[in-house]
Design a protein around this motif. Structure first.
Motif, PDB file in Angstrom:
ATOM      1  N   ASN A   1     102.888  24.778  68.751  1.00  0.00           N
ATOM      2  CA  ASN A   1     103.146  23.713  68.324  1.00  0.00           C
ATOM      3  C   ASN A   1     101.823  22.647  68.230  1.00  0.00           C
ATOM      4  OD1 ASN A   1     105.864  24.025  68.030  1.00  0.00           O
ATOM      5  ND2 ASN A   1     106.176  23.816  70.554  1.00  0.00           N
ATOM      6  N   GLU A   2     100.725  23.193  68.544  1.00  0.00           N
ATOM      7  CA  GLU A   2      99.371  22.203  68.500  1.00  0.00           C
ATOM      8  C   GLU A   2      98.596  23.035  67.457  1.00  0.00           C
ATOM      9  OE1 GLU A   2      98.132  21.645  72.550  1.00  0.00           O
ATOM     10  OE2 GLU A   2      99.967  20.624  73.009  1.00  0.00           O
ATOM     11  N   PHE A   3      97.733  23.694  67.926  1.00  0.00           N
ATOM     12  CA  PHE A   3      96.699  24.368  67.287  1.00  0.00           C
ATOM     13  C   PHE A   3      97.063  25.368  66.358  1.00  0.00           C
ATOM     14  CE2 PHE A   3      93.357  27.713  66.278  1.00  0.00           C
ATOM     15  CZ  PHE A   3      92.389  26.680  66.045  1.00  0.00           C
ATOM     16  N   THR A   4      97.934  26.343  66.320  1.00  0.00           N
ATOM     17  CA  THR A   4      98.276  27.124  65.453  1.00  0.00           C
ATOM     18  C   THR A   4      99.117  26.365  64.234  1.00  0.00           C
ATOM     19  OG1 THR A   4      98.296  28.686  67.189  1.00  0.00           O
ATOM     20  CG2 THR A   4      99.606  29.165  64.951  1.00  0.00           C
ATOM     21  N   ASP A   5      99.971  25.480  64.367  1.00  0.00           N
ATOM     22  CA  ASP A   5     100.486  24.873  63.458  1.00  0.00           C
ATOM     23  C   ASP A   5      99.742  23.866  62.602  1.00  0.00           C
ATOM     24  OD1 ASP A   5     103.247  25.702  63.940  1.00  0.00           O
ATOM     25  OD2 ASP A   5     103.708  23.949  64.868  1.00  0.00           O
ATOM     26  N   HIS A   6      98.465  23.169  63.181  1.00  0.00           N
ATOM     27  CA  HIS A   6      97.680  22.699  62.482  1.00  0.00           C
ATOM     28  C   HIS A   6      96.660  23.472  61.509  1.00  0.00           C
ATOM     29  CE1 HIS A   6      98.436  18.690  64.366  1.00  0.00           C
ATOM     30  NE2 HIS A   6      98.197  19.232  65.570  1.00  0.00           N
ATOM     31  N   LEU A   7      96.207  24.901  62.172  1.00  0.00           N
ATOM     32  CA  LEU A   7      95.527  25.744  61.456  1.00  0.00           C
ATOM     33  C   LEU A   7      96.156  26.186  60.095  1.00  0.00           C
ATOM     34  CD1 LEU A   7      93.076  27.612  61.106  1.00  0.00           C
ATOM     35  CD2 LEU A   7      94.162  29.199  62.700  1.00  0.00           C
ATOM     36  N   TYR A   8      97.464  26.613  60.313  1.00  0.00           N
ATOM     37  CA  TYR A   8      98.351  27.015  59.432  1.00  0.00           C
ATOM     38  C   TYR A   8      98.673  26.209  58.253  1.00  0.00           C
ATOM     39  CZ  TYR A   8     102.577  28.527  57.129  1.00  0.00           C
ATOM     40  OH  TYR A   8     103.560  28.923  56.141  1.00  0.00           O
ATOM     41  N   ARG A   9      99.047  24.983  58.703  1.00  0.00           N
ATOM     42  CA  ARG A   9      99.064  23.670  57.586  1.00  0.00           C
ATOM     43  C   ARG A   9      97.822  23.637  56.747  1.00  0.00           C
ATOM     44  NH1 ARG A   9     101.204  19.368  60.940  1.00  0.00           N
ATOM     45  NH2 ARG A   9     101.712  20.713  62.413  1.00  0.00           N
ATOM     46  N   SER A  10      96.633  23.725  57.481  1.00  0.00           N
ATOM     47  CA  SER A  10      95.374  23.475  56.758  1.00  0.00           C
ATOM     48  C   SER A  10      94.924  24.663  55.811  1.00  0.00           C
ATOM     49  CB  SER A  10      94.257  23.329  57.967  1.00  0.00           C
ATOM     50  OG  SER A  10      94.631  22.154  58.619  1.00  0.00           O
ATOM     51  N   LEU A  11      95.329  25.898  56.443  1.00  0.00           N
ATOM     52  CA  LEU A  11      95.121  26.958  55.347  1.00  0.00           C
ATOM     53  C   LEU A  11      96.042  26.926  54.417  1.00  0.00           C
ATOM     54  CD1 LEU A  11      94.836  30.031  58.160  1.00  0.00           C
ATOM     55  CD2 LEU A  11      93.008  29.035  56.796  1.00  0.00           C
ATOM     56  N   ILE A  12      97.282  26.628  54.298  1.00  0.00           N
ATOM     57  CA  ILE A  12      98.096  26.850  53.172  1.00  0.00           C
ATOM     58  C   ILE A  12      97.740  25.681  52.263  1.00  0.00           C
ATOM     59  CG2 ILE A  12      99.974  28.228  54.252  1.00  0.00           C
ATOM     60  CD1 ILE A  12     101.484  25.807  54.242  1.00  0.00           C
ATOM     61  N   SER A  13      97.249  24.512  52.766  1.00  0.00           N
ATOM     62  CA  SER A  13      97.028  23.438  51.722  1.00  0.00           C
ATOM     63  C   SER A  13      95.395  23.235  51.296  1.00  0.00           C
ATOM     64  CB  SER A  13      97.436  22.197  52.571  1.00  0.00           C
ATOM     65  OG  SER A  13      96.701  21.724  53.640  1.00  0.00           O
ATOM     66  N   VAL A  14      94.536  24.256  51.651  1.00  0.00           N
ATOM     67  CA  VAL A  14      93.298  24.087  51.143  1.00  0.00           C
ATOM     68  C   VAL A  14      92.975  24.665  49.892  1.00  0.00           C
ATOM     69  CG1 VAL A  14      92.441  26.169  52.436  1.00  0.00           C
ATOM     70  CG2 VAL A  14      90.949  24.252  52.057  1.00  0.00           C
ATOM     71  N   GLY A  15      92.258  23.871  48.903  1.00  0.00           N
ATOM     72  CA  GLY A  15      91.731  24.435  47.831  1.00  0.00           C
ATOM     73  C   GLY A  15      92.725  24.544  46.534  1.00  0.00           C
ATOM     74  N   THR A  16      92.329  25.138  45.469  1.00  0.00           N
ATOM     75  CA  THR A  16      93.142  25.051  44.408  1.00  0.00           C
ATOM     76  C   THR A  16      94.350  26.196  44.259  1.00  0.00           C
ATOM     77  OG1 THR A  16      91.547  25.753  43.166  1.00  0.00           O
ATOM     78  CG2 THR A  16      91.446  23.481  43.121  1.00  0.00           C
ATOM     79  N   VAL A  17      93.858  27.257  44.726  1.00  0.00           N
ATOM     80  CA  VAL A  17      94.495  28.507  44.727  1.00  0.00           C
ATOM     81  C   VAL A  17      95.217  28.701  46.048  1.00  0.00           C
ATOM     82  CG1 VAL A  17      94.215  31.077  44.734  1.00  0.00           C
ATOM     83  CG2 VAL A  17      93.026  29.590  43.551  1.00  0.00           C
ATOM     84  N   PRO A  18      96.772  28.769  46.151  1.00  0.00           N
ATOM     85  CA  PRO A  18      97.231  29.127  47.325  1.00  0.00           C
ATOM     86  C   PRO A  18      97.164  29.934  48.269  1.00  0.00           C
ATOM     87  CG  PRO A  18      98.737  28.752  45.496  1.00  0.00           C
ATOM     88  CD  PRO A  18      97.503  28.924  45.026  1.00  0.00           C
ATOM     89  N   ILE A  19      96.783  29.904  49.553  1.00  0.00           N
ATOM     90  CA  ILE A  19      96.424  30.936  50.322  1.00  0.00           C
ATOM     91  C   ILE A  19      97.783  31.233  51.251  1.00  0.00           C
ATOM     92  CG2 ILE A  19      95.093  31.389  52.870  1.00  0.00           C
ATOM     93  CD1 ILE A  19      93.128  29.605  51.950  1.00  0.00           C
ATOM     94  N   SER A  20      97.952  32.639  51.385  1.00  0.00           N
ATOM     95  CA  SER A  20      99.147  33.223  51.842  1.00  0.00           C
ATOM     96  C   SER A  20      98.929  33.529  53.041  1.00  0.00           C
ATOM     97  CB  SER A  20      99.515  34.494  51.186  1.00  0.00           C
ATOM     98  OG  SER A  20     100.779  35.166  51.649  1.00  0.00           O
TER      99      SER A  20
END
Length: 176
Positions: A54-73
């Motif tokens: 509920n802290e670090f992992t959720d933040h990392l996950y949301r950051s990874l999927i929203s970064v850049g112009t090409v979606p990261i799976s």
């Protein structure tokens, strides 16, 4: 005139909207497949839910999927496993279908048989392929992980009697 969006672009827009709508977004954001219909993942997240979900992992996950112009799976167990699907094979197969694994090594990571099994699979897969492993040491020292000392070592040794001998040996190998 509005530009027509591909299904992939629509999924990304929905995911981006959910991310900005609140902290519980990670529970409803699906993994976005890599490259047109593939079942591959760019990133596999391994973590001890009670320590970091509920802290670090959720933040990392949301950051990874929203970064850049090409979606990261990104594979994250609560978002990527279908209900009713075999947890064991689903997790272990996702590791093999990922380009990068990020084990988030936290204080209680080694007290979980599943976390250790994931780490063993990740490290074995890394040896046999070009799989990249990027460990994150979350509130633990790498030296304590390697030598099973400190609070990290205590958590492992307290739960160790619940593991079978093979899990203990493979887990210790993967942690070093």
């Amino acid at each position: 005139m509005e530009k027509r969006q591909s299904p992939r672009e629509k999924k990304r827009r929905i995911a981006e909207k959910e991310i900005t709508d609140g902290a519980s977004a990670s529970l409803s954001v699906p993994s976005i497949p890599t490259g047109g219909g593939s079942d591959q993942y760019d990133v596999f997240l391994s973590f001890r839910g009670s320590d970091t979900r509920n802290e670090f992992t959720d933040h990392l996950y949301r950051s990874l999927i929203s970064v850049g112009t090409v979606p990261i799976s990104v594979f994250k167990d609560d978002n990527s496993l279908e209900i009713g699907k075999d947890f064991n094979s689903g997790i272990l197969n996702a590791i093999m279908r990922s380009k990068i694994s990020i084990p988030i090594i936290s204080e209680n990571y080694a007290s979980s048989k599943w976390c250790l099994r994931e780490l063993v699979r990740i490290m074995d897969y890394q040896k046999s392929t070009l799989h990249t492993v990027l460990p994150i040491f979350y509130k633990v020292l790498p030296s304590d992980v390697r030598s099973l000392n400190g609070k990290f070592g205590e958590a492992f040794h307290l739960r160790k009697k619940r593991f079978d001998k093979e899990d203990i040996q493979e887990g210790q190998r993967a942690l070093t």
